[in-house]
Design a protein around this motif. Structure first.
Motif, short mmCIF file in Angstrom:
data_model
loop_
_atom_site.label_atom_id
_atom_site.label_comp_id
_atom_site.label_asym_id
_atom_site.label_seq_id
_atom_site.Cartn_x
_atom_site.Cartn_y
_atom_site.Cartn_z
N GLU A 1 -9.60 19.00 -2.73
CA GLU A 1 -8.28 18.98 -3.34
C GLU A 1 -7.25 19.15 -2.22
O GLU A 1 -6.74 20.23 -1.96
N CYS A 2 -6.98 18.05 -1.53
CA CYS A 2 -6.20 18.09 -0.30
C CYS A 2 -4.70 18.21 -0.57
O CYS A 2 -4.23 17.98 -1.69
N PRO A 3 -3.92 18.57 0.45
CA PRO A 3 -2.46 18.62 0.28
C PRO A 3 -1.94 17.23 -0.08
O PRO A 3 -2.52 16.22 0.32
N PRO A 4 -0.83 17.14 -0.80
CA PRO A 4 -0.29 15.84 -1.22
C PRO A 4 0.44 15.14 -0.07
O PRO A 4 1.66 15.02 -0.06
N LEU A 5 -0.34 14.70 0.92
CA LEU A 5 0.22 14.11 2.14
C LEU A 5 -0.51 12.82 2.47
O LEU A 5 -1.71 12.68 2.22
N MET A 6 0.22 11.88 3.07
CA MET A 6 -0.36 10.64 3.56
C MET A 6 -0.09 10.52 5.05
O MET A 6 1.04 10.74 5.50
N VAL A 7 -1.12 10.19 5.82
CA VAL A 7 -0.93 9.91 7.25
C VAL A 7 -0.72 8.41 7.40
O VAL A 7 -1.55 7.62 6.93
N VAL A 8 0.38 8.03 8.00
CA VAL A 8 0.70 6.61 8.18
C VAL A 8 0.85 6.31 9.65
O VAL A 8 1.17 7.19 10.46
N PHE A 9 0.62 5.05 10.01
CA PHE A 9 0.79 4.63 11.41
C PHE A 9 2.10 3.88 11.54
O PHE A 9 2.29 2.84 10.92
N ASP A 10 2.99 4.41 12.34
CA ASP A 10 4.30 3.81 12.57
C ASP A 10 4.32 3.22 13.98
O ASP A 10 3.90 3.89 14.93
N PRO A 11 4.79 1.98 14.15
CA PRO A 11 4.79 1.37 15.48
C PRO A 11 5.67 2.11 16.49
O PRO A 11 5.50 1.95 17.69
N TYR A 12 6.61 2.92 16.01
CA TYR A 12 7.51 3.66 16.89
C TYR A 12 7.02 5.08 17.14
O TYR A 12 6.96 5.55 18.26
N GLU A 13 6.60 5.77 16.08
CA GLU A 13 6.18 7.16 16.19
C GLU A 13 4.67 7.34 16.35
O GLU A 13 4.22 8.43 16.71
N GLY A 14 3.89 6.30 16.09
CA GLY A 14 2.44 6.48 16.06
C GLY A 14 2.04 7.08 14.73
O GLY A 14 2.68 6.82 13.70
N PHE A 15 1.00 7.90 14.71
CA PHE A 15 0.58 8.55 13.46
C PHE A 15 1.62 9.60 13.06
O PHE A 15 2.07 10.40 13.89
N THR A 16 2.00 9.59 11.81
CA THR A 16 2.95 10.56 11.28
C THR A 16 2.58 10.84 9.83
O THR A 16 1.74 10.15 9.25
N VAL A 17 3.18 11.86 9.25
CA VAL A 17 2.78 12.34 7.93
C VAL A 17 3.94 12.27 6.95
O VAL A 17 5.07 12.65 7.27
N GLU A 18 3.65 11.78 5.74
CA GLU A 18 4.65 11.69 4.68
C GLU A 18 4.21 12.48 3.46
O GLU A 18 3.03 12.57 3.16
N ALA A 19 5.19 13.04 2.76
CA ALA A 19 4.90 13.73 1.50
C ALA A 19 4.55 12.70 0.43
O ALA A 19 5.26 11.71 0.27
N ASP A 20 3.46 12.92 -0.30
CA ASP A 20 3.02 11.97 -1.32
C ASP A 20 3.42 12.43 -2.72
O ASP A 20 3.04 11.82 -3.71
N ARG A 21 4.13 13.54 -2.79
CA ARG A 21 4.73 14.02 -4.03
C ARG A 21 5.80 15.02 -3.63
O ARG A 21 5.89 15.42 -2.46
N CYS A 22 6.64 15.44 -4.55
CA CYS A 22 7.67 16.42 -4.23
C CYS A 22 7.02 17.75 -3.87
O CYS A 22 6.06 18.18 -4.52
N ILE A 23 7.52 18.38 -2.84
CA ILE A 23 6.97 19.65 -2.36
C ILE A 23 8.10 20.68 -2.38
O ILE A 23 9.17 20.45 -1.82
#
Length: 345
Positions: free
Chosen positions: A208-230
């Motif tokens: 039951e992981c935190p509501p987060l998505m790791v995305v790959f951005d061409p400028y920042e590299g790997f970064t993390v986004e909230a996948d629901r309101c926190i």
């Protein structure tokens, strides 16, 4: 406040065993310019490709580099850099990857928090400022996608998943992690906040992981986004990795996301967290550019160190309400301002 280790971008003395990517910093006669901005200024931050000998500023690369890489380095053309291959969205593979414990689901933190709030007034809640456990996404398929995004980033960076501090041979032993050694003292995690942290650990162990998505951005590299309101004061994750003495890392030119764990009065007792070999999602949460007002406006997390049962621990906690889709940022420096975060986005 948290103290971060200054990651180094150049050495103090030329050495024959340094990677060629540092050569420009020690040879003022080299007529090398950056292929992106056509400038030869700031030679200490100008890398040489080990294959084509072309130069690139750390901050001109995409994704940007915030420190000189250890060992050989190849430019985007020579490395044929591609977007990392996604981890297979197969439940059994993800269960094995994260070593998820099979068993009954843990108590819903959302229902627990709701019950507690009914028994307390708004004034008391604001005054006490208790930490909240994260609330997992309800949809099991979406949770698999969240875990797959983290597994993709970990595999691409050759990092083993761990959700706790690790003590390995040749580095600092667990007996060295004594919160009482903290210079000026360290705040003790309250019983209620410790229960919230334990609940987060229990949920993660069960997938039951935190509501987060790791995305790959061409400028920042790997970064993390909230996948629901926190909500504000929600525990996002613990900052984990191998624990080592700061003195062992003074000449670490890469210093991939090292974080201070213990800022002792005796420099030889100072400890850092090194997430380059073993870590969790904390490794991919970005630091802000704290040199500009615009950068600070993006900060939505705070990094706080606590005394937990006599040991120093580092938590990333929401410092305001975070919207779904918002990227997570925190001030990597804490109260130190030596690290060159001007190249952060």
């Amino acid at each position: 406040m948290v103290v971060s280790l200054r990651r180094r971008t150049q050495a103090t003395n030329p050495r024959s065993d340094l990677p060629r990517s540092l050569a420009v910093a020690f040879d003022s006669e080299l007529d090398t310019v950056c292929e992106e901005c056509s400038s030869g200024k700031q030679p200490a931050k100008l890398l040489l490709c080990d294959k084509c000998d072309k130069g690139f500023h750390l901050f001109c690369l995409r994704p940007i580099l915030v420190s000189v890489p250890k060992g050989s380095w190849f430019c985007p053309s020579c490395s044929q850099h591609q977007i990392p291959k996604s981890f297979p969205l197969v439940q059994t593979k993800l269960i094995d990857f994260f070593r998820i414990k099979r068993g009954p689901a843990s108590t819903s933190p959302e229902s627990c928090i709701g019950k507690k709030r009914k028994r307390t007034s708004l004034v008391m809640s604001k005054k006490k400022r208790k930490l909240l456990p994260y609330i997992p996404t309800v949809d099991p398929q979406r949770r698999l996608e969240q875990m797959a995004s983290l597994a993709t980033a970990l595999r691409a960076s050759s990092t083993e998943f761990r959700n706790e501090l690790t003590y390995v041979s040749g580095k600092a032993p667990r007996s060295a992690n004594k919160a009482v050694l903290e210079k000026g003292g360290m705040q003790v995690l309250s019983k209620q906040d410790a229960e919230a942290l334990a609940l987060c650990k229990n949920m993660m162990d069960r997938g039951e992981c935190p509501p987060l998505m790791v995305v790959f951005d061409p400028y920042e590299g790997f970064t993390v986004e909230a996948d629901r309101c926190i909500k504000d004061l929600t525990i996002i994750t613990e900052y984990v990795g191998d624990v080592d003495y700061l003195s062992n890392r003074e000449d670490d030119y890469d210093g991939d996301s090292m974080m201070t764990l213990l800022h002792a009065s005796d420099p030889l007792q100072c400890l850092v967290i090194c997430p380059d070999k073993r870590s969790n999602i904390a490794r991919f949460i970005s630091g802000i550019n704290n040199h500009t007002p615009e950068g600070r406006k993006k900060q939505n997390l705070k990094c706080v160190r606590f005394n937990v049962n006599g040991e120093a621990r580092v938590l990333l906690v929401a410092n305001r309400d975070i919207s779904k889709g918002e990227r997570l940022y925190y001030d990597y420096n804490g109260y130190e301002h030596e690290y060159p975060t001007e190249h952060f986005v």
